[in-house]
Design an enzyme around this catalytic site. Structure first.
Site, PDB file in Angstrom:
ATOM      1  NE  ARG A 106     -61.064 121.125  46.338  1.00 50.46           N
ATOM      2  CZ  ARG A 106     -59.759 120.960  46.166  1.00 50.46           C
ATOM      3  NH1 ARG A 106     -59.197 119.813  46.428  1.00 50.46           N
ATOM      4  NH2 ARG A 106     -59.022 121.951  45.727  1.00 50.46           N
ATOM      5  CG  ASP A 166     -42.715 123.811  34.944  1.00 52.22           C
ATOM      6  OD1 ASP A 166     -43.893 123.567  35.254  1.00 52.22           O
ATOM      7  OD2 ASP A 166     -42.270 123.610  33.806  1.00 52.22           O
ATOM      8  NE  ARG A 169     -52.061 124.229  40.047  1.00 53.21           N
ATOM      9  CZ  ARG A 169     -50.844 123.830  39.706  1.00 53.21           C
ATOM     10  NH1 ARG A 169     -50.174 122.987  40.465  1.00 53.21           N
ATOM     11  NH2 ARG A 169     -50.281 124.266  38.597  1.00 53.21           N
ATOM     12  CG  ASP A 186     -62.039 121.848  35.064  1.00 55.20           C
ATOM     13  OD1 ASP A 186     -61.958 123.064  35.335  1.00 55.20           O
ATOM     14  OD2 ASP A 186     -61.078 121.063  35.187  1.00 55.20           O
ATOM     15  NE  ARG A 192     -53.742 120.518  39.266  1.00 50.63           N
ATOM     16  CZ  ARG A 192     -54.899 120.993  39.749  1.00 50.63           C
ATOM     17  NH1 ARG A 192     -55.482 120.416  40.761  1.00 50.63           N
ATOM     18  NH2 ARG A 192     -55.445 122.068  39.210  1.00 50.63           N
ATOM     19  N   PRO A 193     -47.302 120.537  38.029  1.00 55.41           N
ATOM     20  CG  PRO A 193     -46.043 120.598  36.068  1.00 55.41           C
ATOM     21  CD  PRO A 193     -47.232 119.933  36.691  1.00 55.41           C
ATOM     22  CE  LYS A 230     -63.253 124.801  41.457  1.00 60.80           C
ATOM     23  NZ  LYS A 230     -61.777 124.767  41.351  1.00 60.80           N
ATOM     24  CG  ASN A 231     -61.673 127.059  38.311  1.00 61.38           C
ATOM     25  OD1 ASN A 231     -61.540 126.888  39.533  1.00 61.38           O
ATOM     26  ND2 ASN A 231     -61.736 126.051  37.475  1.00 61.38           N
TER      27      ASN A 231
HETATM   28  C1  EPZ Z   1     -56.875 125.546  36.321  1.00 61.42           C
HETATM   29  O1  EPZ Z   1     -55.899 124.721  36.952  1.00 61.42           O
HETATM   30  C2  EPZ Z   1     -58.196 125.195  36.982  1.00 61.42           C
HETATM   31  N1  EPZ Z   1     -58.126 125.494  38.407  1.00 61.42           N
HETATM   32  C3  EPZ Z   1     -58.484 123.692  36.795  1.00 61.42           C
HETATM   33  O2  EPZ Z   1     -59.777 123.436  37.351  1.00 61.42           O
HETATM   34  C4  EPZ Z   1     -58.529 123.395  35.290  1.00 61.42           C
HETATM   35  O3  EPZ Z   1     -58.706 122.006  35.123  1.00 61.42           O
HETATM   36  C5  EPZ Z   1     -57.216 123.837  34.633  1.00 61.42           C
HETATM   37  O4  EPZ Z   1     -56.982 125.239  34.910  1.00 61.42           O
HETATM   38  C6  EPZ Z   1     -57.234 123.655  33.123  1.00 61.42           C
HETATM   39  O5  EPZ Z   1     -58.299 124.373  32.580  1.00 61.42           O
HETATM   40  C7  EPZ Z   1     -58.267 126.791  38.816  1.00 61.42           C
HETATM   41  O6  EPZ Z   1     -58.458 127.694  38.008  1.00 61.42           O
HETATM   42  C8  EPZ Z   1     -58.217 127.033  40.291  1.00 61.42           C
HETATM   43  P1  EPZ Z   1     -53.068 124.692  34.161  1.00 61.42           P
HETATM   44  P2  EPZ Z   1     -54.316 124.983  36.697  1.00 61.42           P
HETATM   45  O7  EPZ Z   1     -51.944 125.388  34.796  1.00 61.42           O
HETATM   46  O8  EPZ Z   1     -54.071 126.438  36.632  1.00 61.42           O
HETATM   47  C9  EPZ Z   1     -49.392 122.013  32.956  1.00 61.42           C
HETATM   48  C10 EPZ Z   1     -61.371 122.310  38.651  1.00 61.42           C
HETATM   49  O9  EPZ Z   1     -61.826 121.157  38.641  1.00 61.42           O
HETATM   50  N2  EPZ Z   1     -48.584 122.981  33.723  1.00 61.42           N
HETATM   51  O10 EPZ Z   1     -53.778 125.325  33.000  1.00 61.42           O
HETATM   52  O11 EPZ Z   1     -53.575 124.165  37.676  1.00 61.42           O
HETATM   53  C11 EPZ Z   1     -50.194 121.110  33.875  1.00 61.42           C
HETATM   54  O12 EPZ Z   1     -49.429 119.995  34.263  1.00 61.42           O
HETATM   55  C12 EPZ Z   1     -59.875 122.541  38.476  1.00 61.42           C
HETATM   56  O13 EPZ Z   1     -62.056 123.352  38.791  1.00 61.42           O
HETATM   57  C13 EPZ Z   1     -47.189 122.873  33.701  1.00 61.42           C
HETATM   58  O14 EPZ Z   1     -46.614 122.007  33.063  1.00 61.42           O
HETATM   59  O15 EPZ Z   1     -54.170 124.331  35.249  1.00 61.42           O
HETATM   60  C14 EPZ Z   1     -51.368 120.701  33.033  1.00 61.42           C
HETATM   61  O16 EPZ Z   1     -50.985 119.595  32.246  1.00 61.42           O
HETATM   62  C15 EPZ Z   1     -59.108 121.238  38.282  1.00 61.42           C
HETATM   63  N3  EPZ Z   1     -46.462 123.751  34.430  1.00 61.42           N
HETATM   64  C16 EPZ Z   1     -51.588 121.885  32.107  1.00 61.42           C
HETATM   65  O17 EPZ Z   1     -50.411 122.709  32.208  1.00 61.42           O
HETATM   66  C17 EPZ Z   1     -47.050 124.750  35.182  1.00 61.42           C
HETATM   67  O18 EPZ Z   1     -46.326 125.545  35.817  1.00 61.42           O
HETATM   68  C18 EPZ Z   1     -52.786 122.715  32.487  1.00 61.42           C
HETATM   69  O19 EPZ Z   1     -52.559 123.220  33.764  1.00 61.42           O
HETATM   70  C19 EPZ Z   1     -48.453 124.832  35.199  1.00 61.42           C
HETATM   71  C20 EPZ Z   1     -49.213 123.936  34.461  1.00 61.42           C
END
Ligand code: EPZ
Length: 418
Positions: free
Chosen positions: A397, A124, A92, A305, A121-122, A22-23
């Protein structure tokens, strides 16, 4: 709304075919906007997040359709840069359309993205990266508005190795003028898959899988046909299912090298696991030793995950386990439901303290997010007695035919309309 009716307590035997990730598929769909030519994604899973993303591509003007399990995308007539809010709130991954849409059209507009409610989930880091690439970004009224007369390469250092931010920057930078270097990039296998796909389209990217990725901007991308990598999270979910129920299953289309951290933990618990070609075999008895400590961290650490399914497994291990969720602030919503099934868990902040019990008992439980829903389903098929699991929209999903695959392995599970 549907629910599962489950009669637990049976071991699992048989083979399970793992879907494409999926991802990985979601960023590939975002990348398809970057070319006017035809893109084919083979073995494309028909899960809700993918179907929602396909609907968004349609709203942008792309023509899409399935031919068997291959998804065909023709972006020749795409012209709309506004991602519809209702759909953006659904998932997302809509956010990394910003990178590809602004690179294609010079404009992109999206409501703040939705997705599973597992934390703040910011975005930024996404927006900082786009700004470094010369994209003007305005945030107002719950929307993000991007504009750019031409994306230009830049050096970008991420505060944390965000998967989505890394993907968004790659999608914007692949056709930029000049070179982009991303430091502290996410190292997930899905990032490598996106690099490989973009390079199949004519991109020039190197370093994905490491924390430094270099992108040499190219003038245009052409169409491509591609088979995404297997879903390591679905594969991990089924390995944990076998550990909880006992028995012996084989996973087809599964890459053990992407699951090293989980496999290490399952061996600590005393599961026998081996891999050959694109198959993983697991054999589990009735004894499950506590893994003592499970800490989630960015790849190649233990995947967040799989934290919920692992928490469910820890509930029936001998001894205590501490589960630490380092990535998301509220990813323990499955815990109260596991307690209704007889689990002994105390949550303090980002840690869950699990004291193992011999077995869980059946109960009526409710999913709050995708991986929590999978965890509750595994708990129910391993428990003594009958359970129901409601709000399957979350499971849908990310898992294609979850109940069908579990039933084929011997679980007594059926889906009914409520
Ligand atoms: C991806 O989400 C995956 N989703 C998530 O899978 C997965 O849990 C996550 O990566 C971590 O491996 C998809 O690929 C569609 P991140 P993503 O940005 O990109 C912080 C599932 O169940 N952060 O790596 O949203 C954030 O708060 C889903 O399949 C910022 O601070 O994850 C978090 O603490 C759930 N600022 C950390 O980084 C930002 O701009 C990891 O988030 C972005 C993220």
């Amino acid at each position: 709304m549907d629910k599962y009716i489950i009669e637990g307590g049976r071991p699992l035997y048989g083979e399970v075919e793992i879907q494409s990730a999926k991802n990985a598929v979601l960023p590939l769909l975002a990348a398809s906007v970057l070319t006017e030519e035809r893109v084919v994604i083979r073995r494309c899973p028909r899960i809700a997040d993918v179907l929602n993303m396909v609907q968004i591509l349609g709203e942008l003007g792309c023509k899409t359709g399935f031919e068997g399990d291959a998804l065909i995308i023709d972006g020749a007539d795409a012209a709309n840069h506004e991602i519809p809010s209702a759909l953006a709130r659904e998932l997302r991954s809509s956010v990394f359309l910003l990178g590809s849409v602004v690179a294609r059209f010079g404009r992109a507009r999206i409501a703040y993205p939705g997705g599973c409610d597992i934390g703040l989930r910011p975005v930024d880091l996404h927006l900082q990266g786009l700004r470094r690439l010369g994209v003007g970004v305005r945030e107002e009224g719950g929307c993000i508005d991007c504009s750019c007369s031409g994306v230009r390469g830049a050096e970008i250092v991420l505060d944390c190795p965000s998967v989505g931010a890394t993907e968004n920057i790659l999608l914007a930078a692949v056709t930029a003028r000049g070179t982009t270097v991303i430091r502290n990039a996410a190292r997930e296998p899905e990032i490598v898959d996106l690099q490989n796909f973009l390079n199949c389209m004519g991109g020039k990217i190197a370093g994905a899988g490491t924390s430094v990725i270099a992108v040499e901007g190219v003038r245009r991308l052409h169409g491509a046909e591609y088979t995404p990598l297997p879903d390591r999270i679905e594969a991990g979910t089924f390995l944990i299912a076998a550990a909880m129920c006992g028995g012996e299953i084989a996973l087809r289309n599964a890459k053990s090298e992407n699951l090293a951290s989980l496999i290490h933990k399952l061996r600590e618990i005393s599961c026998k696991i081996h891999a050959k070609d694109d198959k993983i075999y697991i054999e589990c008895g009735a004894r499950r030793l506590s893994p003592k400590l499970v800490e989630t961290s960015p790849y190649p650490g233990f995947p967040t995950d799989l934290q919920a399914p692992m928490t469910a497994l820890a509930c029936i291990c001998e001894g205590s386990t501490v589960i630490v969720e380092n990535l998301f602030e509220t990813r323990f919503k499955h815990v109260p439901e596991l307690i209704r099934m007889g689990a002994d868990i105390t949550v303090r902040g980002r840690s869950a303290f699990v004291r193992g019990v011999p077995r869980l008992h059946g109960a009526d439980v409710c999913a709050s997010d995708l991986r929590g829903g999978a965890a509750l389903t595994l708990a129910a098929i391993s428990a003594e007695g009958c359970s129901t699991v409601v709000d399957l929209g979350f499971v849908d999903r990310g898992y294609s035919d979850f109940e069908g695959k579990l039933r084929a392995a011997g679980a007594r599970i059926r889906r009914v309309r409520v």
